[in-house]
Design a protein around this motif. Structure first.
Motif, PDB file in Angstrom:
ATOM      1  N   ALA A 118       0.872  -1.220   0.050  1.00 52.86           N
ATOM      2  CA  ALA A 118       0.003   0.045  -0.025  1.00 52.86           C
ATOM      3  C   ALA A 118       0.653   1.144  -0.184  1.00 52.86           C
ATOM      4  CB  ALA A 118      -0.995  -0.052   1.163  1.00 52.86           C
ATOM      5  N   ALA A 119       2.010   0.986   0.391  1.00 50.00           N
ATOM      6  CA  ALA A 119       3.046   2.017   0.403  1.00 50.00           C
ATOM      7  C   ALA A 119       4.216   1.843  -0.132  1.00 50.00           C
ATOM      8  CB  ALA A 119       3.306   2.563   1.906  1.00 50.00           C
ATOM      9  N   ASP A 120       4.130   1.166  -1.425  1.00 52.52           N
ATOM     10  CA  ASP A 120       5.149   0.664  -2.171  1.00 52.52           C
ATOM     11  C   ASP A 120       6.326   1.475  -2.630  1.00 52.52           C
ATOM     12  OD1 ASP A 120       3.583   1.715  -3.921  1.00 52.52           O
ATOM     13  OD2 ASP A 120       4.135   0.229  -5.439  1.00 52.52           O
ATOM     14  N   LYS A 121       5.920   2.840  -2.670  1.00 50.96           N
ATOM     15  CA  LYS A 121       6.991   4.214  -3.192  1.00 50.96           C
ATOM     16  C   LYS A 121       7.596   4.409  -2.016  1.00 50.96           C
ATOM     17  CE  LYS A 121       5.053   4.201  -7.179  1.00 50.96           C
ATOM     18  NZ  LYS A 121       5.626   3.701  -8.533  1.00 50.96           N
ATOM     19  N   ALA A 122       7.486   4.361  -0.687  1.00 49.00           N
ATOM     20  CA  ALA A 122       8.222   4.624   0.355  1.00 49.00           C
ATOM     21  C   ALA A 122       9.540   3.784   0.670  1.00 49.00           C
ATOM     22  CB  ALA A 122       7.289   4.654   1.667  1.00 49.00           C
ATOM     23  N   ALA A 123      10.671   4.224   0.812  1.00 46.82           N
ATOM     24  CA  ALA A 123      11.804   3.646   1.040  1.00 46.82           C
ATOM     25  C   ALA A 123      11.623   2.619   2.065  1.00 46.82           C
ATOM     26  CB  ALA A 123      12.826   4.627   1.175  1.00 46.82           C
ATOM     27  N   LEU A 124      11.288   2.901   3.235  1.00 41.51           N
ATOM     28  CA  LEU A 124      11.090   2.054   4.297  1.00 41.51           C
ATOM     29  C   LEU A 124      10.321   0.637   4.001  1.00 41.51           C
ATOM     30  CD1 LEU A 124      11.824   1.354   7.282  1.00 41.51           C
ATOM     31  CD2 LEU A 124       9.960   2.710   8.178  1.00 41.51           C
ATOM     32  N   ALA A 125       9.172   1.118   3.465  1.00 42.11           N
ATOM     33  CA  ALA A 125       8.118   0.049   3.012  1.00 42.11           C
ATOM     34  C   ALA A 125       8.859  -0.881   2.139  1.00 42.11           C
ATOM     35  CB  ALA A 125       6.882   0.477   2.447  1.00 42.11           C
ATOM     36  N   ARG A 126       9.678  -0.420   1.207  1.00 39.98           N
ATOM     37  CA  ARG A 126      10.461  -1.490   0.207  1.00 39.98           C
ATOM     38  C   ARG A 126      11.552  -2.421   1.056  1.00 39.98           C
ATOM     39  NH1 ARG A 126      12.327   2.401  -4.430  1.00 39.98           N
ATOM     40  NH2 ARG A 126      13.593   0.936  -5.017  1.00 39.98           N
ATOM     41  N   VAL A 127      12.060  -1.663   2.047  1.00 38.05           N
ATOM     42  CA  VAL A 127      13.034  -2.473   2.541  1.00 38.05           C
ATOM     43  C   VAL A 127      12.214  -3.399   3.542  1.00 38.05           C
ATOM     44  CG1 VAL A 127      15.038  -2.468   4.349  1.00 38.05           C
ATOM     45  CG2 VAL A 127      14.786  -0.739   2.525  1.00 38.05           C
ATOM     46  N   GLU A 176      19.561  -6.519   3.369  1.00 36.89           N
ATOM     47  CA  GLU A 176      20.683  -5.748   3.305  1.00 36.89           C
ATOM     48  C   GLU A 176      20.931  -5.398   1.470  1.00 36.89           C
ATOM     49  OE1 GLU A 176      25.746  -6.168   3.353  1.00 36.89           O
ATOM     50  OE2 GLU A 176      24.293  -7.425   4.443  1.00 36.89           O
ATOM     51  N   GLU A 177      20.131  -6.357   0.834  1.00 30.15           N
ATOM     52  CA  GLU A 177      20.281  -5.805  -0.725  1.00 30.15           C
ATOM     53  C   GLU A 177      19.257  -4.774  -0.924  1.00 30.15           C
ATOM     54  OE1 GLU A 177      19.029  -8.316  -4.773  1.00 30.15           O
ATOM     55  OE2 GLU A 177      19.165  -9.358  -2.758  1.00 30.15           O
ATOM     56  N   SER A 178      18.077  -4.742  -0.333  1.00 35.19           N
ATOM     57  CA  SER A 178      17.153  -3.700  -0.420  1.00 35.19           C
ATOM     58  C   SER A 178      17.678  -2.375   0.009  1.00 35.19           C
ATOM     59  CB  SER A 178      15.825  -4.140   0.158  1.00 35.19           C
ATOM     60  OG  SER A 178      14.791  -3.099  -0.114  1.00 35.19           O
ATOM     61  N   MET A 179      18.291  -2.453   1.004  1.00 34.02           N
ATOM     62  CA  MET A 179      18.798  -1.127   1.629  1.00 34.02           C
ATOM     63  C   MET A 179      20.110  -0.444   0.566  1.00 34.02           C
ATOM     64  SD  MET A 179      19.389  -1.901   5.409  1.00 34.02           S
ATOM     65  CE  MET A 179      20.169  -0.212   5.717  1.00 34.02           C
ATOM     66  N   LEU A 180      20.677  -1.472  -0.056  1.00 35.29           N
ATOM     67  CA  LEU A 180      21.756  -1.134  -1.028  1.00 35.29           C
ATOM     68  C   LEU A 180      21.065  -0.350  -2.244  1.00 35.29           C
ATOM     69  CD1 LEU A 180      24.393  -3.995  -0.764  1.00 35.29           C
ATOM     70  CD2 LEU A 180      24.695  -1.597  -0.071  1.00 35.29           C
ATOM     71  N   GLU A 181      19.821  -0.807  -2.527  1.00 30.28           N
ATOM     72  CA  GLU A 181      19.033  -0.259  -3.527  1.00 30.28           C
ATOM     73  C   GLU A 181      18.451   0.882  -3.406  1.00 30.28           C
ATOM     74  OE1 GLU A 181      16.056  -3.306  -4.673  1.00 30.28           O
ATOM     75  OE2 GLU A 181      17.376  -4.463  -5.773  1.00 30.28           O
ATOM     76  N   GLY A 215      19.243   3.252  -0.702  1.00 31.48           N
ATOM     77  CA  GLY A 215      20.251   4.262  -0.449  1.00 31.48           C
ATOM     78  C   GLY A 215      20.483   5.225  -1.390  1.00 31.48           C
ATOM     79  N   PRO A 216      21.158   4.820  -2.427  1.00 30.43           N
ATOM     80  CA  PRO A 216      21.417   5.862  -3.641  1.00 30.43           C
ATOM     81  C   PRO A 216      20.249   6.608  -4.150  1.00 30.43           C
ATOM     82  CG  PRO A 216      22.685   3.758  -4.094  1.00 30.43           C
ATOM     83  CD  PRO A 216      21.615   3.368  -2.862  1.00 30.43           C
ATOM     84  N   ALA A 217      19.196   5.868  -4.333  1.00 33.52           N
ATOM     85  CA  ALA A 217      17.758   6.558  -4.753  1.00 33.52           C
ATOM     86  C   ALA A 217      17.503   7.792  -3.659  1.00 33.52           C
ATOM     87  CB  ALA A 217      16.820   5.667  -4.806  1.00 33.52           C
ATOM     88  N   ILE A 218      17.763   7.599  -2.357  1.00 27.83           N
ATOM     89  CA  ILE A 218      17.503   8.749  -1.535  1.00 27.83           C
ATOM     90  C   ILE A 218      18.410   9.811  -1.566  1.00 27.83           C
ATOM     91  CG2 ILE A 218      17.576   9.260   0.971  1.00 27.83           C
ATOM     92  CD1 ILE A 218      16.768   6.349   1.450  1.00 27.83           C
ATOM     93  N   ASN A 219      19.697   9.677  -1.797  1.00 27.14           N
ATOM     94  CA  ASN A 219      20.511  10.789  -1.792  1.00 27.14           C
ATOM     95  C   ASN A 219      20.886  11.209  -3.280  1.00 27.14           C
ATOM     96  OD1 ASN A 219      21.306  10.630   1.045  1.00 27.14           O
ATOM     97  ND2 ASN A 219      21.915   8.834   0.793  1.00 27.14           N
ATOM     98  N   LYS A 220      20.161  10.607  -4.235  1.00 28.66           N
ATOM     99  CA  LYS A 220      20.543  10.960  -5.703  1.00 28.66           C
ATOM    100  C   LYS A 220      20.381  12.425  -5.943  1.00 28.66           C
ATOM    101  CE  LYS A 220      19.176   9.206 -10.241  1.00 28.66           C
ATOM    102  NZ  LYS A 220      18.138   8.565 -11.039  1.00 28.66           N
ATOM    103  N   ARG A 221      21.088  13.002  -6.612  1.00 32.38           N
ATOM    104  CA  ARG A 221      21.229  14.567  -6.922  1.00 32.38           C
ATOM    105  C   ARG A 221      21.106  15.445  -5.738  1.00 32.38           C
ATOM    106  NH1 ARG A 221      18.495  12.225 -11.365  1.00 32.38           N
ATOM    107  NH2 ARG A 221      16.678  12.398 -10.691  1.00 32.38           N
ATOM    108  N   VAL A 222      21.044  15.066  -4.491  1.00 33.82           N
ATOM    109  CA  VAL A 222      21.043  16.040  -3.510  1.00 33.82           C
ATOM    110  C   VAL A 222      22.205  16.896  -3.453  1.00 33.82           C
ATOM    111  CG1 VAL A 222      20.880  16.350  -0.868  1.00 33.82           C
ATOM    112  CG2 VAL A 222      19.405  14.710  -2.138  1.00 33.82           C
TER     113      VAL A 222
END
Length: 210
Positions: free
Chosen positions: A69-78, A98-103, A105-112
């Motif tokens: 239901a919250a599939d876009k949220a980073a925490l929900a994906r992990v 761990e694999e999901s966190m590695l996916e 992580g870069p998406a969260i900080n991308k272009r910041v």
């Protein structure tokens, strides 16, 4: 509006480069804000409390649906990555999280960091424009005919001041936005890290007691 058009025109060619920084910086800032605030962000504590209750009730399927239901949220994906391995070994659960966190992580900080970089470039372009403007002013004093000296001097000083001012006008809001967006990205990353560890411990305890 007319005053700004005059201000812009009197700043010379460097104003165009600074304006380009403004457009690019604004685009990145808006994109990151929408992505982080409206897509990746979630109330981590509230979300995990619901997941914890469902896991403790052995209702893994319902917990996965909550993640969907919250599939876009980073925490929900992990969390979902861990839940899909809930009936596997502790090593499998840990590897999936761990694999999901590695996916994510870069998406969260991308272009910041790009926002701060553009702000710095705008400032430096303003300073560069100042140098060229002062050089033009000095040339006016040295070379221009007496009847044209004041006009040429005013033009050189105008380039110097306007480019500096415009560069700072662009850089300051971008740096402020960078601070806000960086803190938002850090908050999301910290929640992902915290609750992924909590989930791993919760699922590991469930495996040991099954």
């Amino acid at each position: 509006m007319g005053d700004f058009a005059t201000f812009y025109a009197n700043g010379g060619v460097f104003m165009h480069a600074i304006a380009l920084c403004a457009i690019l910086g604004l685009a990145v800032m808006v994109e990151r804000f929408i992505f982080l605030f409206f897509r990746f962000n979630i109330n981590g504590q509230q979300f995990f409390n619901q997941i914890q209750k469902l896991v403790m009730a052995n209702n893994i399927d319902r917990a996965i649906k909550l993640c969907n239901a919250a599939d876009k949220a980073a925490l929900a994906r992990v969390v979902k990555a861990g839940l899909t391995r809930a009936n596997k070994s502790e090593a499998d659960i840990s590897a999936a999280i761990e694999e999901s966190m590695l996916e994510v992580g870069p998406a969260i900080n991308k272009r910041v960091p790009m926002i701060a970089a553009i702000a710095n470039i705008a400032t430096l372009l303003g300073l560069l424009g100042t140098i060229f403007g002062m050089l033009e002013a000095f040339r006016a004093v040295a070379d221009a005919p007496a009847d044209q000296r004041s006009t040429a001097l005013a033009r050189g000083i105008g380039i110097a001041m306007n480019t500096t001012g415009f560069g700072l006008m662009i850089a300051i809001p971008l740096l402020a936005a960078h601070i806000f967006i960086s803190n938002l990205a850090k908050k999301i990353s910290d929640e992902v890290e915290l609750y992924s560890v909590k989930l791993e411990n919760l699922l590991a305890a469930r495996v040991r007691h099954s």
